[in-house]
Each structure stands twice: as structure tokens, then as C-alpha cells.
Design a protein around this motif. Sequence first.
Motif, PDB file in Angstrom:
ATOM      1  N   ILE A 140     -12.240   2.652  -6.499  1.00 18.06           N
ATOM      2  CA  ILE A 140     -10.917   1.791  -6.719  1.00 18.06           C
ATOM      3  C   ILE A 140     -11.408   0.327  -6.880  1.00 18.06           C
ATOM      4  CG2 ILE A 140      -9.223   0.820  -5.027  1.00 18.06           C
ATOM      5  CD1 ILE A 140      -8.725   3.647  -3.882  1.00 18.06           C
ATOM      6  N   SER A 176     -13.167   3.707  -1.988  1.00 15.21           N
ATOM      7  CA  SER A 176     -13.479   2.282  -2.483  1.00 15.21           C
ATOM      8  C   SER A 176     -14.439   2.196  -3.516  1.00 15.21           C
ATOM      9  CB  SER A 176     -13.899   1.650  -1.085  1.00 15.21           C
ATOM     10  OG  SER A 176     -15.162   2.314  -0.720  1.00 15.21           O
ATOM     11  N   PHE A 210      -4.259   5.600  -3.879  1.00 10.21           N
ATOM     12  CA  PHE A 210      -4.534   5.951  -2.605  1.00 10.21           C
ATOM     13  C   PHE A 210      -3.411   6.219  -1.780  1.00 10.21           C
ATOM     14  CE2 PHE A 210      -4.643   1.549  -2.729  1.00 10.21           C
ATOM     15  CZ  PHE A 210      -4.010   1.175  -1.451  1.00 10.21           C
ATOM     16  N   PRO A 220      -0.101   1.358  -5.021  1.00  8.85           N
ATOM     17  CA  PRO A 220      -0.913   2.656  -5.646  1.00  8.85           C
ATOM     18  C   PRO A 220      -0.189   3.167  -6.521  1.00  8.85           C
ATOM     19  CG  PRO A 220      -1.346   1.887  -3.328  1.00  8.85           C
ATOM     20  CD  PRO A 220      -0.110   1.078  -3.725  1.00  8.85           C
ATOM     21  N   SER A 233       0.707  -1.068   0.337  1.00 10.95           N
ATOM     22  CA  SER A 233       0.027  -0.178   0.041  1.00 10.95           C
ATOM     23  C   SER A 233       0.955   1.140  -0.069  1.00 10.95           C
ATOM     24  CB  SER A 233      -0.914  -0.069   1.218  1.00 10.95           C
ATOM     25  OG  SER A 233      -1.889  -1.127   1.144  1.00 10.95           O
ATOM     26  N   ASP A 261      -8.026   6.810   3.013  1.00 12.49           N
ATOM     27  CA  ASP A 261      -8.112   7.284   1.756  1.00 12.49           C
ATOM     28  C   ASP A 261      -8.842   6.138   0.681  1.00 12.49           C
ATOM     29  OD1 ASP A 261      -8.026   9.358  -0.077  1.00 12.49           O
ATOM     30  OD2 ASP A 261      -6.005   8.448  -1.072  1.00 12.49           O
ATOM     31  N   PHE A 262      -8.298   4.910   1.085  1.00 15.23           N
ATOM     32  CA  PHE A 262      -8.749   3.666   0.439  1.00 15.23           C
ATOM     33  C   PHE A 262     -10.230   3.495   0.865  1.00 15.23           C
ATOM     34  CE2 PHE A 262     -10.165  -0.641   0.039  1.00 15.23           C
ATOM     35  CZ  PHE A 262      -9.302  -1.126  -1.130  1.00 15.23           C
ATOM     36  N   LEU A 294      -6.210  -3.476   1.236  1.00 14.12           N
ATOM     37  CA  LEU A 294      -5.689  -4.134  -0.123  1.00 14.12           C
ATOM     38  C   LEU A 294      -4.787  -5.546   0.251  1.00 14.12           C
ATOM     39  CD1 LEU A 294      -4.506  -4.074  -2.969  1.00 14.12           C
ATOM     40  CD2 LEU A 294      -2.585  -2.608  -2.137  1.00 14.12           C
TER      41      LEU A 294
END
Length: 401
Positions: free
Chosen positions: A91, A88, A78, A52, A17, A83-84, A117
Motif C-alpha cells: 500500500i 502496508s 484495504f 480506499p 478509511s 488489513d492496512f 492513513l
Amino acid sequence: MKYLKLKKNSRLLVVGSDPVWKKNDKYFTLSPFNTFFSAFLHYFDYVSMALPFLGDKIQIKNGIAMPEDIEIVELPGFKGVIDFIRKSIWILPKLIPVLHKEIKKSDAVMVMHDDFLGLITLLQARKQKKPHLLFLGGNQVEVVRNKYTGLKRWGAIYLAHLFEKIDQYWMDHGLTVLVTGREMIERLSAPERYIYPYFTSLISDEDIIYRKPRDISSNSTNILYAGFLTENKGVHILLEAFARFREKYHTPDIKLHLAGDGYFRPKLEEICQQLKITENVIFYGFIGDKEKLKQLFREADMFVLPSKSEGIPKVLLEAMAYGVPILTTNVGGIPDIIEDGVNGLLIPPGSPGGFVKGMAKILFDAKLRQKLIDGGYHFIKEHTKEKQAKEIIEYLHRVYG
């Protein structure tokens, strides 16, 4: 589960990540951990990293160049778990097909973080029956407790506890987990077959320097700290100790070099003004240039890490590799790599007086400095990233082979 077979055209997929961005057709990162996996090219023909991607328009002054022999798989961009979650809906429809495709063509999968993730990747790898493992890099509850404030802190702590429970579930059902330090091993309960203590070394054999300590009687003395400037790193304690040391031992020319950046920097600069040590403390900010950082280590007479909490800090391995005696705290995973009086000195956290005594011991005793340098040299020779990669591959063979 498939056996781990390193056949011709074998491929390792690493998913993490920590984001990357592109500049002049090269990928950059802020995470040194992202560069570790090039060591696995000794065992796989190809190493791919799915990370990312923040694009090529982003304005970040400093960055660490990604190894060019690693293939980068660009995931939707992200920055962190929060933020993910926010992104989402956008994403996930793009992320899941990419992961499915990359896992399918890989022979083994390594997951760098226990987050959303990581969870999606582990589910996909398990579904496709690919050998897989998870890296756990220390107590994330403590990390986020020190990183955030207010409501964001409580949300991050809740998520860290949630992922720790998910990790425990995975291990109860046979997931292979690599864990940093004894502290985390004690927090988790799992069959020995599925848990393996490790730490990530970023040091290669060619990085290691053997040297004798500088003659500080004829040179200005340099103390070095490298790392994030956050409250839990304890740099404010170091500043107070540094001011006391200068006053007690009448060393007006001594310099404290701070390599790194973070939200606590303005407060640290304010403390320097209050203690009247502004001219003796040098703030460098984040240093992405490896050669520039090496030069700071080469010119240092002592490395100090005053952290209140830690996993296993990679910067201590760098200090050993570059022949710098270490003064640090006995917290987290630090005692796993530093033996007091052998390859460093250990003191309790939060004590300016303890740091003053430790600094005096190292700086005023050339024989002790040489002993600590020698101890660090012998330790790091046995813990290069190539040897770490070899141990991880051997462990995977024991589990899946």
C-alpha cells in the motif's frame, strides 16, 4: 501555517478509511459519514475524497451511493487498520505519492479517522503547511472492545490507545481536532483553541418532516431500531423488553422492526425463538436505499436505541428529522443531543424493565409523544448538515484566518 483562503477554484480534500467500490460507473460505500462532506460545496468549488477503493468486481448487495458532486480519489484498497498493516508493504509506495499530489492542490485537508492513513495524511498536510483538522468520532477503545474478540481484540485495543496518545501529541503541538461529545473532550486535554465539540448530522433541511403521532388505537403499533446488530448495541435487551411488554400489556399485534446487520444477528434470531416473538420481530438486514429507510421511520410509532456504549448516534438525528419519538440510553454522547423529557426519554442501559416502562410511557401517552416529536423537530432544525458545515468552516477561519 497558511491561512484558510476560499479563493476561486478552491478545493477541499477529505481523507478517510471507510472504503468505496464501483458499480455501473457509480461509487458506493457502507459508511453514511462519507456522504456528509457534500455540504462543504457551499464553501469550496471542489470537494475531493481520498478513500480506499475495493474495485468494481466486489460483490456487496447493499450500499449507499456516494454524492455525484464529490470527486473520488482512489487509494489502494484495504478494510480497517489490521488489513492496512498486513498490506502496508504494497500500500505505502502507492499511497504516499497520491496523498502528496492531492494535498498539494488542495486549500484545506480534513482527516476522518485517527489511524495509520490519518497519521500519514496529517504529516503530509503539516509538511505542506495546509490548514488541516482531524475528526474524532467517540471513544475508539470502547468501539474496538465491543467489535472484536480474542487476540484481535487486544491488538485493536492496543492500537486504539496508541492513536489516542498520538492524538494528544498532535493537539499539544497545535492540531485542530473536532471531537464528538463531552465524554471524548474529558478524555483529551488540549488548549480550547484546538478542540471543538461537534457531531456529524446527515440531515438536510428538505429531509425534515413535521408530523403528528399516529393513532395507535386503530393501527398496529410499530417500534423501530436501526443500526448494527452487535452485542454492545443492546438489541438483546430490547428483545427481552419487547417480549415482556407484549405479555404485560396484552398487545399481540405490536411489531418490532430491526433495520441493520451484524455478527450478533444469529444470536438475536435465536433469542426471538426462545421468547416466542419470531412472528412479531422483523429483520430487514442492511438497508442502503434511503427512501426505504425513510418509509420505516414514517410508519414507526417509536424509535428505540438500547446501546451500552455510543458516540453521538446519527440515527437519533434521523429519528428526530422524521418525527419519531425516541427512547434511548444515557450513555456516551447521547445526552449531548437528547434531553430527557424534551426530545426523547433517557434510561440506564441494560435494564429490560426500564425499557418496558419507557415504551409504555411513550405509546400510551399521545401528549408525551407529540411533545417529544416537537422537541426533536426544533432540535434538528438547528442541527442540519448545512449548519454543521457552516460552523466547521467558521471554526477553521478562527483557527487559521
